[in-house]
Design a protein around this motif. Structure first.
Motif, short mmCIF file in Angstrom:
data_model
loop_
_atom_site.label_atom_id
_atom_site.label_comp_id
_atom_site.label_asym_id
_atom_site.label_seq_id
_atom_site.Cartn_x
_atom_site.Cartn_y
_atom_site.Cartn_z
N SER A 21 50.47 17.29 54.63
CA SER A 21 50.53 18.75 54.98
C SER A 21 51.78 19.29 54.31
O SER A 21 52.75 18.43 53.73
CB SER A 21 50.48 19.08 56.29
N ASP A 22 51.92 20.71 54.23
CA ASP A 22 53.28 21.34 54.14
C ASP A 22 54.01 21.63 55.21
O ASP A 22 54.97 22.47 55.00
CB ASP A 22 53.04 22.35 52.93
N ARG A 23 53.58 21.18 56.27
CA ARG A 23 54.31 21.68 57.64
C ARG A 23 55.64 21.15 57.98
O ARG A 23 55.76 19.91 57.83
CB ARG A 23 53.37 21.35 58.84
N GLU A 24 56.61 21.86 57.85
CA GLU A 24 57.91 21.31 57.81
C GLU A 24 58.23 20.51 59.15
O GLU A 24 57.74 20.62 60.17
CB GLU A 24 59.05 22.28 58.13
N ALA A 25 58.89 19.07 58.88
CA ALA A 25 59.33 18.26 59.97
C ALA A 25 58.27 17.29 60.44
O ALA A 25 58.33 16.73 61.43
CB ALA A 25 60.12 18.80 60.92
N SER A 26 57.02 17.34 59.68
CA SER A 26 55.95 16.70 60.09
C SER A 26 56.17 15.24 59.36
O SER A 26 56.42 15.10 58.37
CB SER A 26 54.51 17.35 60.09
N VAL A 27 55.45 14.32 60.00
CA VAL A 27 55.25 13.04 59.40
C VAL A 27 54.27 13.21 58.30
O VAL A 27 54.86 12.55 57.05
CB VAL A 27 54.73 11.99 60.42
N GLY A 28 53.38 13.88 58.02
CA GLY A 28 52.49 13.96 57.03
C GLY A 28 52.98 14.70 55.93
O GLY A 28 52.67 14.39 54.80
N ALA A 29 53.89 15.69 56.29
CA ALA A 29 54.61 16.25 55.04
C ALA A 29 55.57 15.49 54.61
O ALA A 29 55.75 15.31 53.42
CB ALA A 29 55.30 17.79 55.87
N THR A 30 56.38 14.67 55.36
CA THR A 30 57.62 13.90 54.75
C THR A 30 56.92 12.72 53.85
O THR A 30 57.29 12.55 52.83
CB THR A 30 58.25 13.19 55.89
N VAL A 31 55.99 11.96 54.39
CA VAL A 31 55.51 10.95 53.55
C VAL A 31 54.77 11.54 52.25
O VAL A 31 54.74 11.01 51.25
CB VAL A 31 54.24 10.33 54.35
N TRP A 32 53.93 12.62 52.34
CA TRP A 32 53.45 13.16 51.24
C TRP A 32 54.65 13.48 50.13
O TRP A 32 54.25 13.47 49.09
CB TRP A 32 52.70 14.67 51.50
N ARG A 33 55.73 13.97 50.74
CA ARG A 33 56.65 14.49 49.64
C ARG A 33 57.53 13.36 49.09
O ARG A 33 57.69 13.13 47.77
CB ARG A 33 58.07 15.29 50.46
#
Length: 882
Positions: A21-33
């Motif tokens: 996702s693009d939700r800030e400070a989420s694990v899913g966003a961090t891993v995707w980035r």
């Protein structure tokens, strides 16, 4: 034990991020980035049930909608949906997943594993930080930073330690081949990763942070295999612990303690350190200095203070500083000023010009061949450190395996330090760090020597197993618990352990006196009670009783004390013992118990009533042989007293070792034995004598050789037979076969080598020979055919089973001049019989199509050719069921 599909986990070609996702400070966003915006070259697909777009590309609503099955899936979604996602991934063809999700309860975790099992989809986690493979540019983690490429693998149970390690290493320019956070290690664990990393070409050394071990035999098996190929260095939390807990036996108090883990580390050929910094110090030392075989150190320095610091550190670390041989002292007298230190450390004086450094180092290298050399330099205004480094490099570069460097200071020595490091010279910031590194090297080499020991559960002795088992069975029928004193001594005697003459008597005083007179004065009197473990704690021991009057008085007083201090205790009477007159004997303790993680363990140390206060003990994992028993003895302080001092002659250490080996065998033979204490065991130059023993049995005790963390050498598989006028021995391979195995391979023709190894081989490295002869019998089996006198190896058959023991791949080779005479049939038949007894479902092998003799042999023993599984060059032969 499985490395299946770990290549998809650690070296994937494609990745899906589930919960991207693009939700800030989420694990899913961090891993995707990290994955999408990083250096990974393969496709990275986002999966989120809300679909839509992410960073200019489509988001897939489900695993089923992905363009293809990803090699690796990273799951960053809530706990309740994890098992379903794993099932979807397995059905799609994915074979590895990182589950970062925290909060899975026992039901969720089991459902996840159940979904993964049918397709052997490997799961890292749950509740883990993820993993990083720098050479692929793969950062499948939510760590705050990426890792530099390098050749060190770091595996940690703690995600926080991974991020701390990243910070620490990045600041120092240290790179990694792999970083893996295990999390709750529901599937992939230390054993799996040690197996895989042991043969990983990108990894030079393996670093572990361990909090606990769940499957000790699996861990030890994998650790011993990996440690034979490359350094394995461990930091383990919990060294301080809570101290030794109270227990019914002295040995039982050790179970679960940190010293058990220490014993496992040393037996597995690994090295344990205390800090993250020491992990790197040890890794660099073993990388640059591992070829060094010196047991002592010579320090050469331009400053007396640096030499004193090094000498003090050597004393603390018990690193020997070598005395200077006369030839070396004479040469140093010739090349150094008259006021040099004339000892070790060698102080060449602070005004030394470059030629003096060179001359001193050349003299040390020439005349102290058995020692490593620590060169410690403090900067001066007389000669720049850079110039000294340039002058020394031609000398030290060709002796990098013998020289350690310590350039003391900062900017003034930075260029000198850099030149030495580029030349491959081990370099340290302080003399203390250098000496500590050398001490770690000594410990590592010692552990490597222990690694190649492969003792059997039995050692050629002839214990009366039937008697011991009968005594244990009687105790089990009574409900288990502590054996009475007579039965405990009888078990020891059955295994050849000398015990003091003892008689059991009731509480009737006249009978007591009669038995004492029959034994002969003086005697020792001890209370007999199933409820009193430590007799001396209740005044239940009286020594040196010289006559009947003393005996009556001692017995009456003892009964009165026991009634007062332990009114609940049942008293069966007394034990009378001949008073052992061995004034120069040392009191020892030998014990055994069952550790929750590592199974049966053995203890040795200083004995007597003050055993806990002295705390002089060492632990070892069975099975033991003579070298391992001597090592166990040598790790205690009382070993120095056993070696003799003043008017005390050295104790008979062979007799002490025999007791340890006997207890090891006893623990292998009697699975119901839960605890054992022999305390005190007297030891002097005449031998040993057990004065007291405690044995506890439990029908449910997880003991016996089947529960040893290290599987013993299976001597029961040895088979003697006559073959063509040769007395032949078919037996499992042992580490001491290395020389014979090398000679055997050297006698094979180039064509035979090609048919066996599918490639032309000129020679085999020491490491390859070790890999072929130092096997873990829980993982593979190799039978060698040798002359009965063990002088020559004539042939070998080997089988390596998969983790589930469904399929084992075999190979066989016979000495070139003995082929066609039936030896191959004997070896392969032995391997088939073993595999059948071992429960292996299918035995397979690959045979070059041109190797008609091997094909004919296999088919004659019931193997069939699997055309579907074969390839243009080789045929797959299968025997199923075995």
């Amino acid at each position: 034990m499985s490395i299946r599909h770990l290549d998809r986990l650690l070296d994937p070609h494609s990745v899906a991020v589930i919960g991207a996702s693009d939700r800030e400070a989420s694990v899913g966003a961090t891993v995707w980035r990290h994955l999408h915006g990083g250096r990974f070259k393969g496709p990275v697909w986002p999966v989120n049930r809300r679909a839509g777009m992410l960073d200019g590309g489509p988001v897939y609503a489900s695993v089923a909608e992905l363009p293809q099955a990803p090699d690796l899936a990273v799951i960053c979604t809530p706990a309740p949906g994890v098992a379903g996602l794993v099932a979807e991934l397995a059905a799609r063809g994915t074979r590895a997943a990182v589950v970062m999700t925290a909060g899975l309860d026992a039901h969720d975790k089991q459902a996840m594993l159940d979904a993964a099992r049918p397709s052997l989809l490997r799961v890292l986690g749950p509740n883990c930080l993820g993993l990083i493979t720098p050479h692929l540019g793969l950062n499948a983690s939510f760590a705050h930073a990426d890792a530099l490429p390098g050749d060190l693998a770091f595996v940690s149970q703690s995600g926080a330690l991974v991020t701390a390690m990243l910070d620490w290493a990045n600041a120092r320019g240290i790179g990694f081949s792999r970083l893996v956070s295990l999390g709750e290690h529901a599937d992939v664990d230390f054993g799996d990763l040690l197996d895989w990393l042991g043969s990983d070409p990108y990894t030079r050394a393996i670093l572990l942070y361990i909090e606990s071990i769940d499957q000790a035999r699996k861990f030890m098996s994998a650790a011993r295999a990996a440690a034979r190929h490359k350094p394995v260095i461990v930091v383990k939390a919990g060294r301080a612990g809570n101290g030794v807990q109270a227990a019914a036996s002295h040995t039982g108090a050790m179970a679960g303690s940190d010293i058990v883990f220490d014993a496992a580390i040393r037996r597995a050929g690994m090295l344990r350190v205390d800090t993250l910094g020491e992990l790197f110090t040890a890794a660099e030392t073993l990388a640059r200095f591992r070829a060094n075989r010196s047991e002592s150190l010579v320090v050469v320095t331009n400053g007396g203070g640096a030499g004193v610091l090094a000498a003090d550190a050597a004393a603390r670390e018990e690193v020997p500083l070598a005395p200077l041989p006369p030839a070396l002292a004479a040469e140093l007298d010739r090349v150094l000023p008259a006021n040099w230190s004339h000892g070790n450390p060698v102080d060449i004086i602070g005004d030394a010009p470059c030629p003096r450094y060179v001359a001193a180092l050349e003299a040390l290298l020439a005349h102290a061949p058995g020692s490593a050399i620590l060169f410690a330099h403090a900067p001066t205004a007389i000669v720049p450190s850079q110039a000294i480094a340039e002058a020394l490099l031609p000398v030290v570069s060709s002796h990098a395996e013998r020289v350690m460097a310590c350039w003391l200071g900062g900017q003034a020595v930075a260029q000198a330090r850099e030149r030495f490091e580029r030349a491959g010279i081990a370099d340290y910031a302080t003399p203390e760090e250098a000496v500590h590194a050398f001490a770690m090297l000594l410990a590592y080499r010692h552990h490597q020597r222990l690694l190649i020991e492969a003792p059997a559960a039995s050692h050629g002795r002839a214990p009366d197993r039937a008697m011991a088992r009968a005594l244990v069975a009687q105790a089990i029928e009574r409900g288990g618990g502590w054996l009475d004193a007579d039965a405990a001594r009888a078990v020891l005697q059955a295994y050849g352990i000398p015990v003091v003459a003892t008689r059991a008597v009731g509480t009737e005083l006249d009978a007591l006196v009669r038995e004492a007179q029959a034994l002969g004065w003086p005697v020792a009197l001890k209370i007999r009670s199933p409820d009193i473990t430590h007799k001396s704690d209740v005044g239940g021991v009286a020594l040196d009783i010289a006559d009947a009057a003393q005996l009556r008085a001692a017995a009456e007083a003892m009964l009165a004390r026991v009634r007062t201090t332990r009114p609940d205790a049942r008293v069966d009477g007394f034990s009378l013992q001949s008073m052992a007159r061995r004034p120069q004997a040392q009191e020892l303790i030998v014990g055994a118990s069952i550790d929750a993680a590592f199974g049966p363990v053995l203890l040795f140390g200083a004995g007597g009533t003050a055993v806990e206060v002295l705390a002089d003990r060492a632990i070892a994992l069975p099975p033991l042989n003579a070298p391992l028993a001597r090592d166990l003895i040598g790790r205690t302080r009382i070993a120095r007293r056993l070696a003799g001092y003043r008017d005390h002659p050295a104790a008979n250490l062979e007799a002490v070792a025999d007791v340890l080996i006997a207890v090891s065998q006893l623990m292998a033979d009697l699975p119901e034995l839960a605890e054992l204490d022999i305390n005190p065991l007297l030891a002097d130059d005449a031998g040993v004598l057990a004065l007291d023993a405690r044995l506890r049995v439990d029908a449910a005790a997880p003991g016996g050789a089947a529960h040893f963390a290290i599987q013993p050498y299976p001597d029961q598989l040895e088979e003697r037979l006559a073959w063509r006028d040769i007395d032949l021995l078919l037996r499992p391979v042992r580490p001491d076969d290395a020389r014979r195995h090398a000679d055997f391979l050297a006698q094979l023709t180039p064509e035979d080598l090609r048919l066996r190894f599918f490639q032309a081989r000129q020679q085999f490295s020491e490491g390859e020979i070790a890999r072929l002869t130092q096997i873990d019998y829980a993982r593979e089996m190799a039978f060698v055919a040798v002359h009965a006198d063990e002088s020559q190896t004539l042939g070998v058959a080997r089988a390596v089973a998969d983790p589930d023991n469904e399929e084992a791949e075999f190979a066989i080779v016979v000495r070139s001049d003995l082929q066609g005479l039936g030896l191959g049939r004997l070896l392969l038949d032995k391997l088939v019989r073993y595999s059948r007894e071992h429960g292996t479902a299918r035995l397979v092998g690959w045979v070059l199509r041109e190797n008609r003799a091997m094909l004919a042999l296999a088919q004659s023993l019931g193997f069939v050719v699997d055309e579907a599984g074969s390839d243009p060059d080789a045929l797959r032969v299968v025997k199923e069921p075995i």
